[in-house]
Design an enzyme around this catalytic site. Structure first.
Site, PDB file in Angstrom:
ATOM      1  N   TYR A 151       0.839  -1.208   0.000  1.00 18.45           N
ATOM      2  CA  TYR A 151       0.000   0.000   0.000  1.00 18.45           C
ATOM      3  C   TYR A 151       0.876   1.261   0.000  1.00 18.45           C
ATOM      4  O   TYR A 151       0.697   2.166  -0.809  1.00 18.45           O
ATOM      5  CB  TYR A 151      -0.909  -0.024   1.233  1.00 18.45           C
ATOM      6  N   LYS A 155       1.305   4.259  -2.829  1.00 17.62           N
ATOM      7  CA  LYS A 155       1.007   5.664  -2.535  1.00 17.62           C
ATOM      8  C   LYS A 155       2.259   6.534  -2.742  1.00 17.62           C
ATOM      9  O   LYS A 155       2.164   7.702  -3.113  1.00 17.62           O
ATOM     10  CB  LYS A 155       0.472   5.814  -1.107  1.00 17.62           C
TER      11      LYS A 155
HETATM   12  N1  LIG Z   1      -9.704   6.442   5.023  1.00 15.40           N
HETATM   13  C1  LIG Z   1      -8.460   6.800   5.333  1.00 15.40           C
HETATM   14  O1  LIG Z   1      -8.107   7.074   6.496  1.00 15.40           O
HETATM   15  C2  LIG Z   1      -7.443   6.909   4.240  1.00 15.40           C
HETATM   16  C3  LIG Z   1      -6.120   7.162   4.609  1.00 15.40           C
HETATM   17  C4  LIG Z   1      -5.175   7.321   3.626  1.00 15.40           C
HETATM   18  C5  LIG Z   1      -5.529   7.240   2.296  1.00 15.40           C
HETATM   19  N2  LIG Z   1      -6.814   6.961   1.958  1.00 15.40           N
HETATM   20  C6  LIG Z   1      -7.130   6.858   0.537  1.00 15.40           C
HETATM   21  O2  LIG Z   1      -8.345   7.524   0.235  1.00 15.40           O
HETATM   22  C7  LIG Z   1      -9.005   6.871  -0.857  1.00 15.40           C
HETATM   23  C8  LIG Z   1     -10.436   6.560  -0.478  1.00 15.40           C
HETATM   24  O3  LIG Z   1     -10.421   5.718   0.656  1.00 15.40           O
HETATM   25  P1  LIG Z   1     -11.699   5.390   1.554  1.00 15.40           P
HETATM   26  O4  LIG Z   1     -11.204   5.331   2.947  1.00 15.40           O
HETATM   27  O5  LIG Z   1     -12.835   6.260   1.198  1.00 15.40           O
HETATM   28  O6  LIG Z   1     -11.939   3.872   1.076  1.00 15.40           O
HETATM   29  P2  LIG Z   1     -13.300   3.013   0.869  1.00 15.40           P
HETATM   30  O7  LIG Z   1     -12.874   1.603   0.786  1.00 15.40           O
HETATM   31  O8  LIG Z   1     -14.283   3.408   1.900  1.00 15.40           O
HETATM   32  O9  LIG Z   1     -13.789   3.520  -0.568  1.00 15.40           O
HETATM   33  C9  LIG Z   1     -13.008   3.281  -1.724  1.00 15.40           C
HETATM   34  C10 LIG Z   1     -13.927   3.133  -2.919  1.00 15.40           C
HETATM   35  O10 LIG Z   1     -13.101   2.894  -4.075  1.00 15.40           O
HETATM   36  C11 LIG Z   1     -13.746   1.891  -4.865  1.00 15.40           C
HETATM   37  N3  LIG Z   1     -12.748   1.210  -5.688  1.00 15.40           N
HETATM   38  C12 LIG Z   1     -11.769   0.372  -5.278  1.00 15.40           C
HETATM   39  N4  LIG Z   1     -11.076  -0.086  -6.334  1.00 15.40           N
HETATM   40  C13 LIG Z   1     -11.626   0.473  -7.427  1.00 15.40           C
HETATM   41  C14 LIG Z   1     -11.353   0.360  -8.825  1.00 15.40           C
HETATM   42  N5  LIG Z   1     -10.376  -0.436  -9.293  1.00 15.40           N
HETATM   43  N6  LIG Z   1     -12.115   1.064  -9.703  1.00 15.40           N
HETATM   44  C15 LIG Z   1     -13.125   1.872  -9.251  1.00 15.40           C
HETATM   45  N7  LIG Z   1     -13.423   1.994  -7.926  1.00 15.40           N
HETATM   46  C16 LIG Z   1     -12.693   1.301  -7.037  1.00 15.40           C
HETATM   47  C17 LIG Z   1     -14.400   0.962  -3.870  1.00 15.40           C
HETATM   48  O11 LIG Z   1     -15.449   0.206  -4.464  1.00 15.40           O
HETATM   49  C18 LIG Z   1     -14.893   1.941  -2.808  1.00 15.40           C
HETATM   50  O12 LIG Z   1     -16.215   2.370  -3.043  1.00 15.40           O
HETATM   51  C19 LIG Z   1      -8.158   5.638  -1.169  1.00 15.40           C
HETATM   52  O13 LIG Z   1      -7.270   5.939  -2.241  1.00 15.40           O
HETATM   53  C20 LIG Z   1      -7.363   5.418   0.099  1.00 15.40           C
HETATM   54  O14 LIG Z   1      -6.142   4.732  -0.119  1.00 15.40           O
HETATM   55  C21 LIG Z   1      -7.794   6.782   2.901  1.00 15.40           C
END
Ligand SMILES: NC(=O)c1ccc[n+]([C@@H]2O[C@H](COP(=O)([O-])OP(=O)(O)OC[C@H]3O[C@@H](n4cnc5c(N)ncnc54)[C@H](O)[C@@H]3O)[C@@H](O)[C@H]2O)c1
Length: 289
Positions: A151, A155
């Site tokens: 991961y 990133k």
């Molecule tokens: N939540 C956190 O604390 C956090 C921290 C650091 C980074 N992020 C990043 O933020 C972004 C969103 O995360 P989140 O927490 O909302 O996650 P989440 O899992 O709640 O939502 C992610 C969404 O992306 C969709 N998805 C996954 N793979 C896909 C693909 N190949 N094509 C189209 N859609 C796809 C999933 O179906 C899901 O609806 C991600 O890139 C994650 O790495 C989140």
């Protein structure tokens, strides 16, 4: 007030979590939003909620690793143009480093990094035509996180992609930046974290504290490019690369490295490293002057 009337924004992975929150805020501020997700029910649900609240929204279901061009075409077909791409879709599975690391890193690279690249590349002609904005999604784990090598590596790739593509982008009026968020979402709730930390995230780290940063970076007057902004629980910070003054010796030997390690690693002279080709602070090119 920062408004997005007349702008069309594609947000990937916007069926839930952070992506949905970004889409809702942009729609509230006047943008027509295109909701991509591979989960079509979640994408449709997000569109219905935004439309019910008076916003303009359309679905572009698809997997960003395979369908990037179709997703971008669907966005343009829905509203006739494309101004903003928020590359938000991502996955995070535990990936302790060992013999299976290559498979895990390949999968995370494919979705988190190459998915971001593919959507940006497919959208590029539209972004250049409209002096568009790209907002990528990194992670605070960029500084390293035990058990998450795949991961974090993916990133890290998004981080350097953001920096380097912003140089070409600047020449055509496009701005490319990234956020590194923390927010309580499905991803956070399923992560391998202690319960107390999850409770803290749930109470104090909301998606609503992250989306305003995305909105600013997506705004037509956003003045920065190549930056990654940390957004966690209301604290907004710059994530920089830095270089110190180091140690110079043109006759360098391994012993010199050993004897001068403290100087080589001394952070007290460190300065942020600007994006090569931009006008910000120190640039790598300065090294060769
Ligand atoms: N939540 C956190 O604390 C956090 C921290 C650091 C980074 N992020 C990043 O933020 C972004 C969103 O995360 P989140 O927490 O909302 O996650 P989440 O899992 O709640 O939502 C992610 C969404 O992306 C969709 N998805 C996954 N793979 C896909 C693909 N190949 N094509 C189209 N859609 C796809 C999933 O179906 C899901 O609806 C991600 O890139 C994650 O790495 C989140």
């Amino acid at each position: 007030m920062l408004r997005f009337d007349g702008k069309v924004a594609l947000i990937t992975g916007a069926g839930r979590g952070l992506g949905r929150s970004h889409a809702e805020l942009l729609a509230e501020r006047g943008a027509a939003v295109v909701i991509n997700d591979l989960d079509s029910a979640a994408a449709q649900e997000a569109v219905s909620a935004i439309t019910a609240a008076g916003g303009r929204a359309a679905v572009a279901t698809g997997d960003i690793t395979k369908d990037a061009e179709a997703v971008v075409n669907a966005a343009v077909d829905a509203f006739g143009r494309l101004d903003i791409v928020v590359n938000n879709a991502g996955v995070d599975s535990p990936s302790p480093f060992g013999p299976t690391a290559v498979d895990s890193i390949r999968r995370h690279m494919e979705i988190n990094f190459l998915g971001t690249v593919a959507v940006t590349a497919a959208a590029w002609p539209h972004l250049v035509a409209n002096s568009g904005r790209v907002v990528n999604t990194c992670s605070p784990t960029l500084s390293g996180w035990e058990g998450e090598s795949a991961y974090v590596a993916s990133k890290g790739a998004v981080y350097v992609f953001t920096r380097t593509v912003s140089i070409a982008a600047l020449k055509s009026g496009v701005r490319v930046n990234a956020i590194a968020p923390t927010a309580y979402t499905r991803m956070a709730s399923e992560a391998d974290l202690p319960d107390a930390l999850k409770e803290n995230l749930k109470a104090n780290y909301t998606t609503a504290m992250v989306s305003p940063i995305v909105a600013y970076l997506a705004y037509e007057e956003c003045s920065i490019s190549g930056e990654t902004i940390l957004a966690q629980g209301g604290l907004i910070q710059r994530f920089s690369l830095a270089m110190n003054d180091g140690y110079t010796n043109t006759e360098i030997t391994p012993e010199d490295v050993k004897d001068h390690l403290e100087e080589i690693l001394d952070d007290s002279s460190a300065k942020p490293l600007g994006v090569v080709g931009s006008e910000s602070e120190t640039s790598l090119l300065d090294l060769f002057e």
